[in-house]
Design a protein around this motif. Structure first.
Motif, PDB file in Angstrom:
ATOM      1  N   TYR A 155     -34.746  75.117   4.590  1.00  0.00           N
ATOM      2  CA  TYR A 155     -33.807  74.758   5.656  1.00  0.00           C
ATOM      3  C   TYR A 155     -32.425  74.479   5.081  1.00  0.00           C
ATOM      4  O   TYR A 155     -31.403  74.931   5.624  1.00  0.00           O
ATOM      5  N   GLU A 156     -32.364  73.749   3.955  1.00  0.00           N
ATOM      6  CA  GLU A 156     -31.072  73.450   3.341  1.00  0.00           C
ATOM      7  C   GLU A 156     -30.380  74.714   2.860  1.00  0.00           C
ATOM      8  O   GLU A 156     -29.162  74.846   2.972  1.00  0.00           O
ATOM      9  N   ALA A 157     -31.161  75.658   2.313  1.00  0.00           N
ATOM     10  CA  ALA A 157     -30.573  76.929   1.877  1.00  0.00           C
ATOM     11  C   ALA A 157     -30.021  77.705   3.068  1.00  0.00           C
ATOM     12  O   ALA A 157     -28.959  78.331   2.985  1.00  0.00           O
ATOM     13  N   MET A 158     -30.718  77.642   4.194  1.00  0.00           N
ATOM     14  CA  MET A 158     -30.263  78.309   5.411  1.00  0.00           C
ATOM     15  C   MET A 158     -28.944  77.714   5.896  1.00  0.00           C
ATOM     16  O   MET A 158     -27.998  78.432   6.223  1.00  0.00           O
ATOM     17  N   HIS A 190     -40.149  82.553   6.517  1.00  0.00           N
ATOM     18  CA  HIS A 190     -39.191  83.657   6.592  1.00  0.00           C
ATOM     19  C   HIS A 190     -38.149  83.429   7.690  1.00  0.00           C
ATOM     20  O   HIS A 190     -37.056  84.016   7.639  1.00  0.00           O
ATOM     21  N   ILE A 191     -38.462  82.600   8.671  1.00  0.00           N
ATOM     22  CA  ILE A 191     -37.488  82.276   9.727  1.00  0.00           C
ATOM     23  C   ILE A 191     -36.189  81.774   9.103  1.00  0.00           C
ATOM     24  O   ILE A 191     -35.088  82.124   9.544  1.00  0.00           O
ATOM     25  N   TYR A 192     -36.296  80.955   8.059  1.00  0.00           N
ATOM     26  CA  TYR A 192     -35.117  80.381   7.421  1.00  0.00           C
ATOM     27  C   TYR A 192     -34.294  81.420   6.659  1.00  0.00           C
ATOM     28  O   TYR A 192     -33.139  81.166   6.329  1.00  0.00           O
ATOM     29  N   LYS A 247     -14.532  81.101  14.537  1.00  0.00           N
ATOM     30  CA  LYS A 247     -14.905  79.699  14.400  1.00  0.00           C
ATOM     31  C   LYS A 247     -15.921  79.285  15.458  1.00  0.00           C
ATOM     32  O   LYS A 247     -16.906  78.592  15.165  1.00  0.00           O
ATOM     33  N   ALA A 248     -15.706  79.735  16.664  1.00  0.00           N
ATOM     34  CA  ALA A 248     -16.606  79.338  17.750  1.00  0.00           C
ATOM     35  C   ALA A 248     -18.021  79.871  17.514  1.00  0.00           C
ATOM     36  O   ALA A 248     -19.012  79.189  17.766  1.00  0.00           O
ATOM     37  N   VAL A 249     -18.101  81.123  17.003  1.00  0.00           N
ATOM     38  CA  VAL A 249     -19.411  81.718  16.742  1.00  0.00           C
ATOM     39  C   VAL A 249     -20.133  80.954  15.648  1.00  0.00           C
ATOM     40  O   VAL A 249     -21.318  80.613  15.762  1.00  0.00           O
ATOM     41  N   LEU A 250     -19.417  80.669  14.546  1.00  0.00           N
ATOM     42  CA  LEU A 250     -20.028  79.934  13.433  1.00  0.00           C
ATOM     43  C   LEU A 250     -20.459  78.532  13.861  1.00  0.00           C
ATOM     44  O   LEU A 250     -21.523  78.052  13.473  1.00  0.00           O
ATOM     45  N   GLU A 251     -19.626  77.892  14.661  1.00  0.00           N
ATOM     46  CA  GLU A 251     -19.974  76.547  15.129  1.00  0.00           C
ATOM     47  C   GLU A 251     -21.208  76.589  16.030  1.00  0.00           C
ATOM     48  O   GLU A 251     -22.051  75.681  15.991  1.00  0.00           O
ATOM     49  N   LEU A 252     -21.294  77.659  16.834  1.00  0.00           N
ATOM     50  CA  LEU A 252     -22.453  77.791  17.719  1.00  0.00           C
ATOM     51  C   LEU A 252     -23.738  77.958  16.904  1.00  0.00           C
ATOM     52  O   LEU A 252     -24.764  77.335  17.189  1.00  0.00           O
ATOM     53  N   ILE A 253     -23.669  78.818  15.845  1.00  0.00           N
ATOM     54  CA  ILE A 253     -24.841  79.027  14.989  1.00  0.00           C
ATOM     55  C   ILE A 253     -25.216  77.729  14.292  1.00  0.00           C
ATOM     56  O   ILE A 253     -26.384  77.312  14.270  1.00  0.00           O
ATOM     57  N   ALA A 254     -24.210  77.079  13.692  1.00  0.00           N
ATOM     58  CA  ALA A 254     -24.479  75.843  12.947  1.00  0.00           C
ATOM     59  C   ALA A 254     -24.982  74.739  13.874  1.00  0.00           C
ATOM     60  O   ALA A 254     -25.861  73.957  13.508  1.00  0.00           O
ATOM     61  N   GLU A 255     -24.414  74.692  15.103  1.00  0.00           N
ATOM     62  CA  GLU A 255     -24.808  73.637  16.040  1.00  0.00           C
ATOM     63  C   GLU A 255     -26.262  73.811  16.467  1.00  0.00           C
ATOM     64  O   GLU A 255     -27.004  72.838  16.562  1.00  0.00           O
ATOM     65  N   ARG A 256     -26.671  75.067  16.694  1.00  0.00           N
ATOM     66  CA  ARG A 256     -28.050  75.271  17.148  1.00  0.00           C
ATOM     67  C   ARG A 256     -29.032  74.821  16.069  1.00  0.00           C
ATOM     68  O   ARG A 256     -30.086  74.285  16.358  1.00  0.00           O
ATOM     69  N   TRP A 257     -28.698  75.075  14.800  1.00  0.00           N
ATOM     70  CA  TRP A 257     -29.586  74.703  13.712  1.00  0.00           C
ATOM     71  C   TRP A 257     -29.106  73.434  13.012  1.00  0.00           C
ATOM     72  O   TRP A 257     -29.394  73.234  11.818  1.00  0.00           O
ATOM     73  N   ASP A 258     -28.366  72.592  13.752  1.00  0.00           N
ATOM     74  CA  ASP A 258     -27.937  71.312  13.191  1.00  0.00           C
ATOM     75  C   ASP A 258     -29.146  70.449  12.854  1.00  0.00           C
ATOM     76  O   ASP A 258     -29.088  69.572  12.005  1.00  0.00           O
ATOM     77  N   GLU A 259     -30.233  70.688  13.555  1.00  0.00           N
ATOM     78  CA  GLU A 259     -31.518  70.078  13.203  1.00  0.00           C
ATOM     79  C   GLU A 259     -32.522  71.198  13.002  1.00  0.00           C
ATOM     80  O   GLU A 259     -32.332  72.314  13.474  1.00  0.00           O
TER      81      GLU A 259
END
Length: 506
Positions: free
Chosen positions: A72-75, A31-33, A138-150
């Motif tokens: 994870y990919e869906a997330m 459910h985390i994803y 953009k900065a917010v989205l990049e921050l979210i995506a960067e944290r879950w880049d892995e």
């Protein structure tokens, strides 16, 4: 303590005493994803901070490994594809409006080019607003995506494995014996897991196997267990004074076999309690509830939702037609028929008193035949020609439904919702064809269509509707030529008409 939330327990004190460990079901991890970004980070931070108290049954670990990648990919797709989905909605709407304009132009409306230019400007403005919206964030989205880049959750399992927190696998001999015990338990509906009896192979015993792992660990290590699961089916949970509790049989079995205590939580109540006791900042509860709008839920239920409202839509389709685009007027109408439908999107509207309200939108095309009854000539009493026309209408229909906002079910099968109803729709005419003179049943007088070549007939060639095409005492249907005749035309065989008997030399 089988009650959900175990309100009187302080988790910090309980865990720091060193005699209690936490076990989370597979669905809690997966459910985390599916949570919104804010709640996802909160839930993961809670799990990450409790590493010293977590143990993972081998069965749960293997089930997680089977499911994490696609989740994870869906997330990632929800994060990176947000702008593209907004663009797609605008582009689809533009195509629909362009089609309507072309139809209006074909019907002879003037100044359509001016309307098209005005609409083009409006769509361009909307697309630019979307660009500006996402650019500002953009900065917010990049921050979210960067944290879950892995995959942070996968990394957490790696750390737990390195610390020896994933329990040893059963031997083949042990596994065989437990499956036999599981089979016997399921026949008696002994929890947990009997609701999975329809699954294939060893998968049906998954819940029972990890329960046995927890029992063995608690007994061997003299540890109390905090059990966290979002599986509240009847093979795990029951209600006690409108509260979700762990089944009494499971509490008794745990205490009998391990001589330890068990504390039960669902993930939401557990994260709330853990954050309170360990002073972790929680996101707003509304932000949590938004996780229930995940795409997987929409994919699971959208076809069932439309099936529920289809008959209502066709019966009341006239209420959703934009009269300014229609030339139905005061014509008599046949029943509406569904030409095409597709799921467009869905969104969470509000959360109130534990209920989440959603709106599902569908692209719909319906058709209807319309008749202008000419009536009867007063002098000759002959029927005046009735004209028939074909109409198609396309647009968006909005459906409202509700879902419990504070209860999870099995992450693979949850589909529960209620109070489904159509709350809006606008259908514009996209096709119109004159079909010609209507055809009436020669017996009952009902309009049965417009194409004189496609109907059952009498021996004289008169059209007859399906309701009247049967033996009725005075007339009969010949099974060979499928025409209806007076009894006087029945042949000597008593089966066929005399014309068919002549052809057959009977």
């Amino acid at each position: 303590m089988g009650k959900e939330e175990s309100r009187g327990v302080n988790l910090k004190s309980l865990l720091e005493c060193g005699n209690t460990m936490i076990v989370c079901d597979t669905n809690v991890y997966l459910h985390i994803y599916q949570y919104t970004p804010g709640y996802c980070d909160f839930a993961f931070d809670c799990l990450n901070s409790m590493q010293d108290y977590l143990i993972v049954p081998r069965t749960i670990y293997l089930e997680y490994l089977d499911n994490y990648e696609r989740n994870y990919e869906a997330m990632r797709g929800r994060i990176t594809g947000a702008k593209d989905r907004c663009d797609d909605v605008i582009i689809h709407a533009k195509r629909t409006i362009t089609s309507v304009c072309e139809h209006l132009s074909g019907m002879g409306f003037s100044d359509i080019s001016e309307l098209e230019e005005s609409l083009d400007d409006a769509f361009e403005k909307q697309i630019n607003e979307i660009e500006d919206f996402f650019e500002d964030r953009k900065a917010v989205l990049e921050l979210i995506a960067e944290r879950w880049d892995e995959d942070l959750l996968l990394n957490l399992f790696g750390e737990l494995n390195a610390k020896g927190r994933i329990l040893e696998q059963f031997t083949q001999e042990e596994l065989f014996g437990l499956c036999k015990k599981g089979q016997a338990r399921y026949k008696k509906h002994t929890p947990p897991g009997f609701e999975d009896n329809g699954k294939d192979g060893i998968a049906k015993y998954g819940d029972y196997l990890w329960w046995e792992e927890v029992l063995r660990y608690a007994n061997d290590n003299k540890k109390n267990i905090v059990l966290v699961t979002d599986d509240i089916k009847k093979d795990w949970c029951e209600e006690d004074e409108e509260e979700i509790v762990l089944r009494k049989e499971l509490v008794r079995e745990f205490k009998h076999r391990s001589k330890q205590e068990i504390y039960f939580f669902t993930s939401k109540s557990f994260y709330d309690k853990y954050a309170d006791d360990f002073n972790i900042i929680k996101p707003d509860v509304v932000q949590y509830a938004l996780q229930m709008t995940d795409k997987k839920f929409f994919d699971r239920v959208n076809e069932d939702v439309f099936a529920e409202i289809k008959d209502d839509l066709l019966y009341n389709a006239i209420d959703y037609i934009n009269e300014e685009t229609s030339n139905l007027g005061y014509k008599d109408l046949d029943d509406f028929e569904l030409v095409d439908s597709s799921f467009r999107d869905a969104e969470l509207i509000e959360i109130d008193a534990g209920e989440a309200t959603y709106e599902f939108r569908y692209d719909v095309t319906v058709s209807v035949r319309a008749f202008v009854d000419g009536g009867t000539d007063e002098d000759t009493e002959e029927r005046i020609e009735t004209n028939c026309s074909y109409h198609e209408f396309s647009g968006i229909v909005t459906v409202s439904l509700k879902r419990d906002a504070d209860i999870f079910s099995d992450f693979e099968e949850e589909k529960f919702y209620y109070d489904t109803s159509i709350v809006g729709g606008e259908l514009v005419q996209t096709e119109y064809n004159e079909l010609g003179e209507a055809v009436y049943c020669s017996e009952c007088g009902a309009i049965i269509g417009y194409d004189t070549d496609n109907y059952s007939r009498s021996g004289n060639g008169d059209p007859i509707c399906n309701d009247c095409m049967k033996d009725d005492g005075n007339r009969f249907v010949c099974p060979r030529c499928n025409k209806k005749y007076d009894e006087g035309d029945r042949g000597s065989s008593g089966q066929f008409c005399r014309y068919c008997e002549d052809e057959l030399d009977l």
